[in-house]
Design a protein around this motif. Structure first.
Motif, short mmCIF file in Angstrom:
data_model
loop_
_atom_site.label_atom_id
_atom_site.label_comp_id
_atom_site.label_asym_id
_atom_site.label_seq_id
_atom_site.Cartn_x
_atom_site.Cartn_y
_atom_site.Cartn_z
N GLY A 50 0.82 -1.21 0.00
CA GLY A 50 0.00 0.00 0.00
C GLY A 50 0.85 1.25 0.00
N ARG A 51 0.56 2.14 0.97
CA ARG A 51 1.22 3.44 0.98
C ARG A 51 2.66 3.32 1.50
NH1 ARG A 51 -2.47 8.36 1.48
NH2 ARG A 51 -1.01 10.10 1.62
N ILE A 52 3.62 3.81 0.74
CA ILE A 52 5.02 3.74 1.17
C ILE A 52 5.69 5.09 0.94
CG2 ILE A 52 5.34 1.26 0.75
CD1 ILE A 52 6.68 2.09 -1.94
N ARG A 53 6.81 5.28 1.67
CA ARG A 53 7.64 6.48 1.46
C ARG A 53 8.98 6.02 0.90
NH1 ARG A 53 7.67 11.18 4.59
NH2 ARG A 53 9.75 10.68 5.32
N ARG A 70 3.86 6.99 -2.21
CA ARG A 70 3.07 6.39 -3.26
C ARG A 70 2.53 5.04 -2.82
NH1 ARG A 70 5.38 2.64 -6.83
NH2 ARG A 70 7.35 1.85 -6.04
N ASP A 71 1.63 4.52 -3.61
CA ASP A 71 0.99 3.25 -3.30
C ASP A 71 1.61 2.18 -4.20
OD1 ASP A 71 -2.19 2.39 -2.21
OD2 ASP A 71 -0.92 1.02 -3.32
N ASN A 72 2.18 1.15 -3.55
CA ASN A 72 2.86 0.15 -4.39
C ASN A 72 1.89 -0.87 -4.97
OD1 ASN A 72 2.40 -1.46 -2.17
ND2 ASN A 72 4.55 -1.52 -1.51
N VAL A 73 0.61 -0.72 -4.70
CA VAL A 73 -0.39 -1.59 -5.33
C VAL A 73 -1.06 -0.86 -6.50
CG1 VAL A 73 -2.47 -2.95 -5.00
CG2 VAL A 73 -0.78 -2.77 -3.15
N THR A 74 -1.58 0.33 -6.21
CA THR A 74 -2.29 1.07 -7.26
C THR A 74 -1.33 1.95 -8.07
OG1 THR A 74 -2.67 3.00 -5.90
CG2 THR A 74 -4.32 1.24 -5.79
N HIS A 75 -0.13 2.17 -7.55
CA HIS A 75 0.89 3.02 -8.18
C HIS A 75 0.51 4.50 -8.13
CE1 HIS A 75 2.60 -0.54 -10.70
NE2 HIS A 75 2.48 -0.82 -9.42
N GLU A 76 -0.49 4.83 -7.38
CA GLU A 76 -0.84 6.25 -7.26
C GLU A 76 0.25 6.98 -6.46
OE1 GLU A 76 -4.68 6.89 -5.58
OE2 GLU A 76 -4.42 9.06 -5.46
N VAL A 77 0.61 8.17 -6.91
CA VAL A 77 1.59 8.98 -6.19
C VAL A 77 0.82 10.02 -5.39
CG1 VAL A 77 3.51 10.59 -6.42
CG2 VAL A 77 3.36 8.60 -7.93
N TYR A 78 1.04 10.04 -4.08
CA TYR A 78 0.31 10.99 -3.23
C TYR A 78 1.06 12.31 -3.10
CZ TYR A 78 -2.13 6.70 -1.96
OH TYR A 78 -2.83 5.54 -2.00
N SER A 79 2.38 12.23 -2.93
CA SER A 79 3.11 13.48 -2.78
C SER A 79 4.58 13.28 -3.13
CB SER A 79 3.00 14.01 -1.34
OG SER A 79 3.70 13.15 -0.47
N VAL A 80 5.21 14.36 -3.56
CA VAL A 80 6.65 14.36 -3.83
C VAL A 80 7.22 15.62 -3.20
CG1 VAL A 80 8.44 14.23 -5.59
CG2 VAL A 80 6.20 13.28 -6.08
N VAL A 81 8.12 15.44 -2.23
CA VAL A 81 8.71 16.62 -1.58
C VAL A 81 10.22 16.47 -1.53
CG1 VAL A 81 6.69 17.18 -0.16
CG2 VAL A 81 8.41 15.57 0.70
N ASP A 82 10.91 17.58 -1.45
CA ASP A 82 12.36 17.58 -1.33
C ASP A 82 12.75 16.99 0.03
OD1 ASP A 82 14.93 19.18 -2.58
OD2 ASP A 82 15.00 19.01 -0.39
N ALA A 83 13.74 16.08 0.03
CA ALA A 83 14.10 15.38 1.26
C ALA A 83 14.61 16.33 2.33
CB ALA A 83 15.15 14.31 0.96
#
Lengths: 91, 985, 180
Positions: A50-53, A70-83
């Motif tokens: 499911g949801r992973i970072r 992102r979700d490793n099942v649906t591949h949906e990306v929830y957010s992308v932020v600078d580390a």
């Protein structure tokens, strides 16, 4: 896996520009942390569904480390932020 | 009994005749033909042999689902097997040959496979050829491969070019039929960036096969007027000959454009195929519907064809499939075909309708047999009649072509490629696209709608919904009126009972109804199992025609709804895509980019032999006249460096400029040794560990100014080290004031090594290079004579007095030339990475041969470089673990053979004298080996258990690959100048 | 001593025709460039200072990093101006980066075969620049006019990039030549 990543610095880019650097959740222990903490940091990983970072490095773009949620099942990306910004915000 | 071209009509250009060959026989067609339509026009009804039973097969469809008409097109390196004749655009000079037949298409010996069919049933691979096991590889498989196969690939290199490209749009419309055209037009009129892609060479889809009037125009004229308007919008891209084959995450679509597959001699200026990756905000899937075959006895005899395909050949290509045509249907499409033939004056033998009640839409005078079914067909290589069964009575009806229609299946492939399964609809008696949100919307026939008018309307409505979703205000226009369209409604009929011959479900894989029964009986009735057990739905057509019937038949056998059977998993690609297209420009030498050193041309001028090192070309050695082998050159270069001087290109080293108030602290944390107190103007050898305590990389870092450092990395790990530093700076310690950037390409860097290097260098450098002014490990900016600024480092990999000189890359060649000229009187030579390797092995310096991802600093004799006092650095905390400090770890040693005639090879293992080779007896391995011309002996570096305590011990070097073993003696890894006198001279 | 400057595509261009076609890849030999890094807390002042520099283009590479490009003849003045920016570190890259200038009506169509960047004028206006994969190598793409782009790649990749863009440009009759 996502086909596109929306880099906070460069905009929408194809996955070919990035390198996945693995789980972004482990935090490097302090210098005085016990060996078990270091062992866990270096070797032990959850394998959640499911949801992973994840750490993604924008290798062919801005060369920043990004935290991709992102979700490793649906591949949906929830957010992308600078580390770095994510770490500073967390502290 | 023949197929022929009508004298008028169709969308072919009769003024443009084209010559082509089929199995070597010359034939003619017209521009606008497919190979299939041209073959039919030439009365070629038999076009191939089936996969398993080698049964004669004819053209079945007029599109991309074709299972039978697979031919090999082209010759030499352009030979392309398994091309569907139904989508191959005819061109002048096309050479096609039929496949899977021997010795000829009409007389095929393999057809005896049909007699063996009891052994070739479902699961035959798994059952028949089980024993003896050794027979599989040597006997069974080669025979089966020869007998049951498709076309043969060319073994010659493909002379053509391929490309990849990116495209971006608001709306991608897939399919330029009625729904697609109207959707694209609606979106374009409202200002969207639109891409309209269609697999055909002429846009229009099924419209081109129909005769209804749209807005008073013939369908082809309507298509032309829409395309004309679409072309007037600057942000609309029309992509004919482009098959959208895949739907990927984030609404990225894969498509392949056939740029020059329709010409005999492609222009080298353009690719033959181009793969597009289309990034679309939204997409409309207007891919139409596929007509289903009927499953009845003898349904594969050449001359049996899909009803809609017959209409396409008739209306679009002006080719009649026969002179006396029978129709077998369960719905309106069969009648439309009958009407089309009748209106061209072609005789209708009979219309056999499986339904009890039939609509009154047949052409006048045609005989209708309702409640009827075909149980067998007559004719071998060509249909001559059908056996019709009705209420227990059989009748033979003569005909030379049979149109069949089993209803319609929306083409939902793309919509099911991202994990969602198609959904069975009782109302449509078909699988429909799953709900995919607003990213990919089916429209028209692909959405289960029937009829042109509905498709036009649906295309418009779906586009309007997308416009609203994107916040655009739609501009609405009236839809054109459609007159004279037929009603394609049908009643389901999965298979016709009473078959007297094989009733095929999957034509390409020769799967018939009995195979499915067998699969179910043997517990392979689950649809994914049935596919593997029977091979139904595999190979080039991936079950486009057969899969729905397969689901329906399995459902019937189990007494459930097709909804419970479901479908197998849909994956890209929709139709086959060539490997060439997927590789694009990345092939042969261009499969990866190549990196060239700024000294590449200098090396070339000096006669270098190059070696690939990662992406780089590096100079390996510099052969001279009279040198017979590479060893001669390398030995000379090594001896010359030790005696005089040599120049080596080391520009490929990674170089990183590091700045900031915390730069020293940062370096102190990434290196295992101390860096806080490095003085300005000095270089230091540094060791980087991984967090698990293993050595990661080594290199030197110089302090050029108070807050400015210059790091070099190994060539192989340059990118990895840069990324590692970025990781440390950005994710571990973002609060340190440190900034860095790669300057790897800015500097041409050359190693000048040997006792005469100072003398030579001094001729170019203004600054004083004496030992006092510029001692070992100095690192400074210097001025070259003539005013060029350079960086000079007194560091040595060879163990000699040596320097590394870095100059701006553009001047690298000129400076190297100048050094060679200045050095000529002193005997300078160019040396390559092979000599460099010998020099460093003689000196006992490690590279990634030793730093192989398993060794600790102590293992390779660098234990002193791990600081015991620093509170933290990468790798500190796990470096002291028990396993990494055990006494019997492999340690770096030197190795010399007892007999200098024995060559030590890297990778050889070390055994105690008298021990048998085994994992338990293994004492370690050779990591680097060379011939030392100075010592006149082979030498090696090795990693041996507790090796440092074992200097002087005699061991066995065992090379299992070459079956060699010989004695050698363990020694210090430093073979020359252990006191480092040469470094400091 | 007088050292001669060598361009990384020197050999590949020696035989190319000098006459520019409608679509032309021009290769300036005389570009100078610098990486400019803004230190923590100085980003805003560095951005301001860069904007004020005359006779140079500022290309965005990533957060707190830019590539400043100018011609070698004006390089001295730009270098001093850069050196004077407080909170910035500057690295010379003139020899490490190779600039190509692509101009012509088909330049956008050609670049669609080189990079995934959306170069529609609404998405990538004149003056925009970005680091991206171009012809399989990392580079920087800048739009300098409606149909003119400058692509900057690392010197070691310049020959590889040049060969590929020339191959992909054949469809559009692309010509190539040194600009100076």
């Amino acid at each position: 896996m996502a086909s596109l990543i929306s880099c906070p610095h460069c905009g929408v880019r194809p996955k070919e520009e990035f390198t996945i650097r693995g789980d972004a959740t482990p935090v490097r222990p302090g210098p005085d942390a016990p060996e078990e903490a270091w062992f866990a940091y270096v070797y032990l990983r959850e394998n959640p569904k499911g949801r992973i970072r994840e750490s993604w490095h924008h290798t062919s773009g801005c060369r920043r480390f990004l935290i991709v949620e992102r979700d490793n099942v649906t591949h949906e990306v929830y957010s992308v932020v600078d580390a770095a910004q994510a770490k500073e915000a967390a502290e | 009994m023949s197929a022929y071209r009508l004298t008028t009509g169709g969308l072919v250009d009769r003024s443009a005749g084209l010559a082509f060959t089929f199995d070597g026989r010359p034939m003619r067609g017209f521009a606008g033909d497919t190979l299939a339509s041209a073959l039919l026009a030439n009365n070629e009804v038999l076009v191939g042999r089936s996969f398993k039973y080698h049964r004669p097969r004819g053209i079945l469809t007029a599109g991309s689902a074709e299972p039978n008409a697979l031919v090999t097109i082209g010759t030499g390196g352009r030979r392309e097997p398994n091309t569907r004749a139904t989508v191959a655009e005819l061109f002048n000079g096309l050479d096609a040959i039929s496949q899977n037949r021997w010795p000829s298409l009409k007389h095929d010996i393999g057809a005896v496979n049909g007699l063996l069919s009891p052994f070739l049933g479902a699961g035959f691979y798994y059952k028949t050829f089980m024993w003896p096991a050794a027979f599989w590889e040597k006997v069974y498989e080669p025979i089966i491969r020869r007998a049951a196969g498709l076309g043969k690939a060319s073994m010659q290199p493909d002379p053509d070019r391929y490309e990849k490209a990116w495209a971006h749009c608001d709306l991608l419309v897939i399919g330029a039929g009625a729904a697609g055209l109207m959707a694209a037009l609606t979106a374009a009129r409202s200002g969207l960036r639109v891409i309209l892609a269609d697999e055909g060479f002429r846009m229009g889809g099924a419209l081109l096969s129909e005769t209804a009037k749209i807005g008073g125009q013939a369908p082809a004229d309507f298509v032309a007027s829409v395309l004309e308007e679409l072309k007037s919008f600057p942000d609309v891209t029309l992509m004919p000959r482009t098959t959208v084959f895949g739907w990927y995450d984030d609404n990225v679509f894969g498509a392949v454009e056939k740029v020059q597959k329709h010409v005999a001699e492609p222009s080298p200026d353009r690719p033959v195929e181009r793969v597009w990756r289309i990034i679309a905000k939204r997409a409309i899937m207007a891919t139409g519907a596929e007509e289903r075959p009927l499953v009845f006895g003898g349904n594969d005899t050449p001359g049996v064809m899909m009803a809609s395909a017959m209409r396409t050949y008739l209306n679009r290509y002006a080719v009649a499939a026969g002179r006396k045509v029978a129709v077998f249907t369960n719905g309106g499409s069969g009648y439309a075909t009958a009407q089309a033939f009748a209106s061209n004056g072609i005789e209708i033998a009979a219309i056999i309708d499986s339904r009890a009640v039939v609509p009154d839409v047949a052409p006048k005078g045609a005989r209708i047999i309702h409640n009827g079914g075909i149980v067998a067909t007559k004719g071998g290589n060509r249909l001559s009649g059908v056996v019709v069964e009705r209420s227990g009575f059989e009748e033979v009806i003569e005909c030379d072509a049979l149109a069949m229609s089993g209803g319609w299946s929306p083409v939902v492939h793309l919509a099911c490629q991202r994990g969602r399964k198609p959904v069975w609809s009782d109302e449509h008696q078909a699988f429909l696209a799953p709900e995919n949100g607003d990213l990919l919307t089916p429209a028209g026939a692909a959405a289960g709608l029937s009829g042109l008018g509905d498709a036009l309307k649906d295309g418009q409505e779906k586009a309007l919904a997308i416009l609203r979703g994107l916040g655009k205000r739609p501009k609405l226009r009236d839809l054109p009126e459609v007159e004279g369209e037929y009603d394609p409604a049908f009643a389901p009929l999965w298979y016709v009972p009473g078959a007297q011959q094989k009733a095929f479900v999957d034509f390409q894989n020769d799967v018939h109804v009995a195979d499915l029964g067998l699969a179910k009986r043997e517990a392979y009735g689950f649809v994914e199992h049935a596919k593997r057990y029977t091979t139904g739905g595999m190979a080039t057509d991936q079950g486009k025609l057969g899969n729905v019937n397969m689901a329906g038949i399995l459902a019937g056998m189990k007494g459930v709804s097709p909804a419970e059977i479901g479908t197998t998993t849909f994956r890209p690609f929709y139709t086959p895509v060539s490997f060439g297209a997927m590789a694009g420009t990345s092939r042969d030498k261009e499969s990866r980019p190549t990196r060239y050193s700024p000294l590449h041309n200098w090396a070339k001028k000096n006669g270098a032999t190059f070696v690939e090192a990662g992406l780089w070309y590096r100079s390996a050695w510099f052969p001279r006249a009279g040198e017979a082998t590479w060893r001669d050159s390398v030995d000379r270069e090594v001896l010359n460096v030790r005696a005089n001087a040599g120049l080596c290109d080391v520009s490929t080293l990674g170089k990183i400029e590091i700045f900031g108030a915390d730069a020293a602290e940062f370096l102190n944390r990434v290196y295992s040794n101390a860096f806080l107190k490095l003085p300005v103007g000095r270089a230091r050898y540094g060791l980087m560990l991984r967090e698990d305590g293993i050595v990661f990389d080594d290199g030197t870092t110089s302090r050029l100014a108070e807050n400015h450092y210059f790091m070099t990395t190994t060539t192989g790990h340059a990118a990895e080290v840069m990324t590692h530093l970025e990781h440390c700076a950005q994710t571990l310690w973002p609060n340190l004031d440190v900034r860095f950037v790669s300057s790897s390409d800015q500097w041409a860097q050359m190693a000048l090594a040997g006792p005469k290097s100072r003398t030579i260098l001094q001729e170019l450098v203004e600054d004083d290079l004496s030992n006092e002014a510029f001692p070992f490990l100095s690192a400074r900016e210097v001025m070259l004579k003539g005013g060029l600024k350079a960086r000079l480092f007194r560091i040595s990999f060879s163990g000699e007095l040596a320097y590394e000189l870095a100059v701006p890359a553009g001047y690298g060649e000129a400076v190297a030339d100048a050094l060679m000229e200045a050095g000529a009187p002193h005997g300078i030579c160019a040396y390559g990475v092979e000599a460099l390797a010998v020099l460093r092995i003689e000196k006992g310096h490690v590279t990634h041969n030793e730093l192989d991802g398993r060794t600790t600093p102590d293992d390779v004799g660098l234990g002193k470089m791990v600081s015991g006092t620093k509170p933290d650095f990468i790798g500190k905390h796990l470096a002291g673990r028990f396993g990494l400090t055990a006494a019997d770890r492999l340690q770096l040693v030197g190795l010399k053979p007892v007999d200098v005639a024995n060559t030590i090879r890297a990778g050889s293992h070390i055994l105690k004298e008298g021990a048998k080779p085994s994992l338990t007896n293994d004492q370690g391995h050779v990591s680097s080996a060379c011939y030392s011309p100075g010592l006149q002996s082979p030498i090696a570096l090795a990693l041996i258990k507790s090796g440092r305590e074992r200097h002087g011990e005699k061991v066995i070097v065992w090379d299992g690959l070459r079956n060699e073993e010989f004695p050698a003696v363990i020694c210090s890894p430093v073979f020359i100048d252990p006191e480092n006198g040469r470094l400091h001279q | 001593m007088n050292f001669v400057l060598r361009h990384p595509v020197e050999e590949l261009l020696a035989a190319a025709p000098a006459e520019p076609a409608l679509n032309h890849l021009s290769v300036p030999r005389n570009r100078a460039s610098w990486s400019v890094l803004a230190h923590k807390g100085s980003e805003a002042t560095v951005v301001q200072a860069l904007a004020a520099i005359e006779g140079a283009s500022v290309r965005f590479c990533g957060p707190e990093e830019w590539l400043v490009v100018t011609n070698r003849d004006g390089a001295g003045a730009v270098a001093s101006a850069l050196a004077a920016i407080p909170g910035a570190s500057v690295v010379e890259q003139g020899d490490g980066r190779t600039v190509f200038s692509l101009a012509g009506p088909d330049s956008r169509a050609l670049l669609a075969k080189c990079t995934a960047l959306d170069l529609h004028p609404d998405a990538f206006a004149i003056g925009r620049s970005a680091n991206a994969l171009v012809c399989h190598v990392g580079g920087n793409v800048a739009r300098v006019a409606r149909d003119t782009y400058e692509i900057t790649v690392m010197r070691s990749f310049a020959a590889s990039f040049f060969s590929e863009i020339c191959l992909l440009g054949r469809e559009f009759g692309l010509s190539a030549g040194f600009a100076d």
